[in-house]
Design a protein around this motif. Structure first.
Motif, PDB file in Angstrom:
ATOM      1  N   ALA A  33       1.031  -1.218  -0.007  1.00 13.46           N
ATOM      2  CA  ALA A  33      -0.014  -0.091  -0.079  1.00 13.46           C
ATOM      3  C   ALA A  33       1.033   0.880  -0.083  1.00 13.46           C
ATOM      4  O   ALA A  33       1.821   1.067   0.585  1.00 13.46           O
ATOM      5  CB  ALA A  33      -0.827  -0.084   0.935  1.00 13.46           C
ATOM      6  N   MET A  34       0.690   2.457  -0.445  1.00 16.73           N
ATOM      7  CA  MET A  34       1.429   3.750  -0.812  1.00 16.73           C
ATOM      8  C   MET A  34       0.026   4.789  -0.265  1.00 16.73           C
ATOM      9  O   MET A  34      -0.601   4.718  -0.210  1.00 16.73           O
ATOM     10  CB  MET A  34       1.437   3.641  -2.482  1.00 16.73           C
ATOM     11  CG  MET A  34       1.862   2.590  -3.192  1.00 16.73           C
ATOM     12  SD  MET A  34       3.711   2.505  -2.772  1.00 16.73           S
ATOM     13  CE  MET A  34       4.651   3.999  -2.069  1.00 16.73           C
ATOM     14  N   GLY A  35       1.244   5.761   1.060  1.00 18.50           N
ATOM     15  CA  GLY A  35       0.629   6.928   0.849  1.00 18.50           C
ATOM     16  C   GLY A  35       1.816   8.323   0.894  1.00 18.50           C
ATOM     17  O   GLY A  35       3.092   7.663  -0.285  1.00 18.50           O
ATOM     18  N   TRP A  36       1.036   8.963   0.598  1.00 19.39           N
ATOM     19  CA  TRP A  36       1.360  10.333   0.810  1.00 19.39           C
ATOM     20  C   TRP A  36       1.238  11.366   1.556  1.00 19.39           C
ATOM     21  O   TRP A  36       0.441  11.658   2.025  1.00 19.39           O
ATOM     22  CB  TRP A  36       1.087  11.480  -0.445  1.00 19.39           C
ATOM     23  CG  TRP A  36       0.558  11.101  -1.617  1.00 19.39           C
ATOM     24  CD1 TRP A  36       0.471  10.187  -2.615  1.00 19.39           C
ATOM     25  CD2 TRP A  36       2.699  11.578  -2.788  1.00 19.39           C
ATOM     26  NE1 TRP A  36       1.050   9.981  -4.127  1.00 19.39           N
ATOM     27  CE2 TRP A  36       2.078  10.644  -3.858  1.00 19.39           C
ATOM     28  CE3 TRP A  36       3.579  12.334  -2.872  1.00 19.39           C
ATOM     29  CZ2 TRP A  36       3.028  10.925  -4.817  1.00 19.39           C
ATOM     30  CZ3 TRP A  36       4.451  12.340  -3.520  1.00 19.39           C
ATOM     31  CH2 TRP A  36       4.484  11.855  -4.626  1.00 19.39           C
ATOM     32  N   PHE A  37       2.630  11.309   2.592  1.00 16.79           N
ATOM     33  CA  PHE A  37       2.570  12.727   3.501  1.00 16.79           C
ATOM     34  C   PHE A  37       3.548  14.006   3.132  1.00 16.79           C
ATOM     35  O   PHE A  37       3.323  14.084   1.565  1.00 16.79           O
ATOM     36  CB  PHE A  37       3.567  11.745   4.392  1.00 16.79           C
ATOM     37  CG  PHE A  37       3.153  11.275   4.548  1.00 16.79           C
ATOM     38  CD1 PHE A  37       2.741   9.671   3.947  1.00 16.79           C
ATOM     39  CD2 PHE A  37       2.346  10.514   6.237  1.00 16.79           C
ATOM     40  CE1 PHE A  37       2.299   8.316   5.224  1.00 16.79           C
ATOM     41  CE2 PHE A  37       1.883   9.534   6.788  1.00 16.79           C
ATOM     42  CZ  PHE A  37       1.779   8.252   6.159  1.00 16.79           C
ATOM     43  N   ARG A  38       2.570  14.730   3.877  1.00 16.41           N
ATOM     44  CA  ARG A  38       3.487  16.614   3.803  1.00 16.41           C
ATOM     45  C   ARG A  38       4.159  17.699   4.639  1.00 16.41           C
ATOM     46  O   ARG A  38       3.577  16.851   5.754  1.00 16.41           O
ATOM     47  CB  ARG A  38       2.790  17.561   3.210  1.00 16.41           C
ATOM     48  CG  ARG A  38       1.532  17.854   3.667  1.00 16.41           C
ATOM     49  CD  ARG A  38       0.389  18.366   2.527  1.00 16.41           C
ATOM     50  NE  ARG A  38      -0.582  19.466   3.983  1.00 16.41           N
ATOM     51  CZ  ARG A  38      -1.297  19.216   2.975  1.00 16.41           C
ATOM     52  NH1 ARG A  38      -1.593  20.006   1.908  1.00 16.41           N
ATOM     53  NH2 ARG A  38      -2.643  19.667   4.034  1.00 16.41           N
ATOM     54  N   GLN A  39       4.866  18.292   4.904  1.00 19.61           N
ATOM     55  CA  GLN A  39       5.762  18.845   6.031  1.00 19.61           C
ATOM     56  C   GLN A  39       5.861  20.413   5.041  1.00 19.61           C
ATOM     57  O   GLN A  39       7.391  19.884   5.023  1.00 19.61           O
ATOM     58  CB  GLN A  39       6.981  17.636   6.770  1.00 19.61           C
ATOM     59  CG  GLN A  39       8.001  18.633   7.788  1.00 19.61           C
ATOM     60  CD  GLN A  39       8.442  17.317   8.392  1.00 19.61           C
ATOM     61  OE1 GLN A  39       8.997  16.720   7.471  1.00 19.61           O
ATOM     62  NE2 GLN A  39       8.784  17.964  10.062  1.00 19.61           N
ATOM     63  N   ALA A  40       5.510  20.607   6.405  1.00 15.94           N
ATOM     64  CA  ALA A  40       5.903  22.322   5.990  1.00 15.94           C
ATOM     65  C   ALA A  40       6.820  22.592   7.041  1.00 15.94           C
ATOM     66  O   ALA A  40       6.690  21.843   8.094  1.00 15.94           O
ATOM     67  CB  ALA A  40       3.990  22.938   6.588  1.00 15.94           C
ATOM     68  N   GLY A  42       8.011  24.352  10.048  1.00 24.52           N
ATOM     69  CA  GLY A  42       8.662  24.224  10.686  1.00 24.52           C
ATOM     70  C   GLY A  42       7.195  23.360  11.364  1.00 24.52           C
ATOM     71  O   GLY A  42       6.461  24.096  12.714  1.00 24.52           O
ATOM     72  N   LYS A  43       6.066  22.226  11.224  1.00 26.82           N
ATOM     73  CA  LYS A  43       5.350  21.937  11.493  1.00 26.82           C
ATOM     74  C   LYS A  43       6.247  20.153  11.309  1.00 26.82           C
ATOM     75  O   LYS A  43       7.159  19.850  10.445  1.00 26.82           O
ATOM     76  CB  LYS A  43       4.040  21.820  10.232  1.00 26.82           C
ATOM     77  CG  LYS A  43       3.751  23.624  10.613  1.00 26.82           C
ATOM     78  CD  LYS A  43       2.754  23.593   9.775  1.00 26.82           C
ATOM     79  CE  LYS A  43       1.937  24.969   9.956  1.00 26.82           C
ATOM     80  NZ  LYS A  43      -0.253  24.853   9.434  1.00 26.82           N
ATOM     81  N   GLU A  44       4.915  19.030  12.401  1.00 29.17           N
ATOM     82  CA  GLU A  44       5.398  18.111  12.005  1.00 29.17           C
ATOM     83  C   GLU A  44       4.580  16.877  10.527  1.00 29.17           C
ATOM     84  O   GLU A  44       3.875  18.516  10.401  1.00 29.17           O
ATOM     85  CB  GLU A  44       4.166  17.073  13.254  1.00 29.17           C
ATOM     86  CG  GLU A  44       4.912  17.688  14.370  1.00 29.17           C
ATOM     87  CD  GLU A  44       4.885  16.794  15.720  1.00 29.17           C
ATOM     88  OE1 GLU A  44       4.762  16.611  16.550  1.00 29.17           O
ATOM     89  OE2 GLU A  44       3.886  15.922  15.739  1.00 29.17           O
ATOM     90  N   ARG A  45       5.010  16.881  10.114  1.00 32.15           N
ATOM     91  CA  ARG A  45       4.499  15.403   9.058  1.00 32.15           C
ATOM     92  C   ARG A  45       3.330  15.322   9.466  1.00 32.15           C
ATOM     93  O   ARG A  45       3.135  14.887  10.144  1.00 32.15           O
ATOM     94  CB  ARG A  45       5.858  14.350   8.446  1.00 32.15           C
ATOM     95  CG  ARG A  45       5.551  13.685   7.129  1.00 32.15           C
ATOM     96  CD  ARG A  45       6.637  12.521   6.633  1.00 32.15           C
ATOM     97  NE  ARG A  45       6.612  11.984   8.045  1.00 32.15           N
ATOM     98  CZ  ARG A  45       7.471  10.767   8.621  1.00 32.15           C
ATOM     99  NH1 ARG A  45       8.566  11.417   7.285  1.00 32.15           N
ATOM    100  NH2 ARG A  45       8.267  10.365   8.929  1.00 32.15           N
ATOM    101  N   GLU A  46       2.661  15.389   8.160  1.00 35.24           N
ATOM    102  CA  GLU A  46       1.094  15.118   8.281  1.00 35.24           C
ATOM    103  C   GLU A  46       0.407  14.221   7.560  1.00 35.24           C
ATOM    104  O   GLU A  46       1.068  14.149   5.806  1.00 35.24           O
ATOM    105  CB  GLU A  46       0.292  16.387   8.438  1.00 35.24           C
ATOM    106  CG  GLU A  46       0.320  16.796   7.218  1.00 35.24           C
ATOM    107  CD  GLU A  46      -1.554  18.506   7.257  1.00 35.24           C
ATOM    108  OE1 GLU A  46      -1.703  17.845   8.035  1.00 35.24           O
ATOM    109  OE2 GLU A  46      -1.078  18.433   6.706  1.00 35.24           O
ATOM    110  N   PHE A  47      -0.578  13.317   7.659  1.00 36.56           N
ATOM    111  CA  PHE A  47      -0.640  11.582   6.342  1.00 36.56           C
ATOM    112  C   PHE A  47      -1.370  12.966   5.657  1.00 36.56           C
ATOM    113  O   PHE A  47      -2.144  13.711   5.676  1.00 36.56           O
ATOM    114  CB  PHE A  47      -1.767  11.105   7.221  1.00 36.56           C
ATOM    115  CG  PHE A  47      -2.120  10.209   6.385  1.00 36.56           C
ATOM    116  CD1 PHE A  47      -3.819  10.647   5.968  1.00 36.56           C
ATOM    117  CD2 PHE A  47      -2.120   8.782   5.810  1.00 36.56           C
ATOM    118  CE1 PHE A  47      -4.769   9.747   5.005  1.00 36.56           C
ATOM    119  CE2 PHE A  47      -2.405   9.153   4.496  1.00 36.56           C
ATOM    120  CZ  PHE A  47      -4.028   8.880   4.461  1.00 36.56           C
TER     121      PHE A  47
END
Length: 122
Positions: A33-40, A42-47
């Motif tokens: 299974a695959m996922g995308w996450f992002r991190q802005a 000063g912020k934590e990585r999010e789903f």
């Protein structure tokens, strides 16, 4: 081992679109299974989004639901993230990740790419 390489990031105006790609190599892509996450900054990585091994099931964060679409092409060993109606708050480094298919939605991903920058200007 699975190696993941993201591409397709860039600078876009608010309201615009981008399509991210993540190419996988190594073990059988359809086993994951695959996922995308992002991190802005000063912020934590999010789903952001996830997709089952077959593509038959998808799941999205509320913040992107209705604007982003995750898909995959197992013949090309690639997962995509189509991003429409982009907002400045979507600015982040976007990462793809893989987890064995039985752990879809577990949140515990085993393999990660290096990330691709997405910047949305207002």
């Amino acid at each position: 081992q699975v190696q993941l390489v993201e591409s397709g990031g860039g600078l876009v105006q608010a309201g615009g679109s981008l399509r991210l790609s993540c190419a996988a190599s190594g073990r059988t892509f359809s086993s994951y299974a695959m996922g995308w996450f992002r991190q802005a900054p000063g912020k934590e990585r999010e789903f952001v989004a996830a997709i089952s091994w077959s593509g038959g099931s998808t799941y999205y964060a509320d913040s992107v639901k209705g604007r982003f679409t995750i898909s995959r092409d197992n013949a090309k060993n690639t997962v995509y993230l189509q991003m429409n109606s982009l907002k400045p708050e979507d600015t982040a480094v976007y990462y793809c990740a893989a987890v064995p298919k039985d752990y879809y939605l577990s949140g515990e991903y085993d393999y990660w790419g290096q990330g691709t920058q997405v910047t949305v200007s207002s």
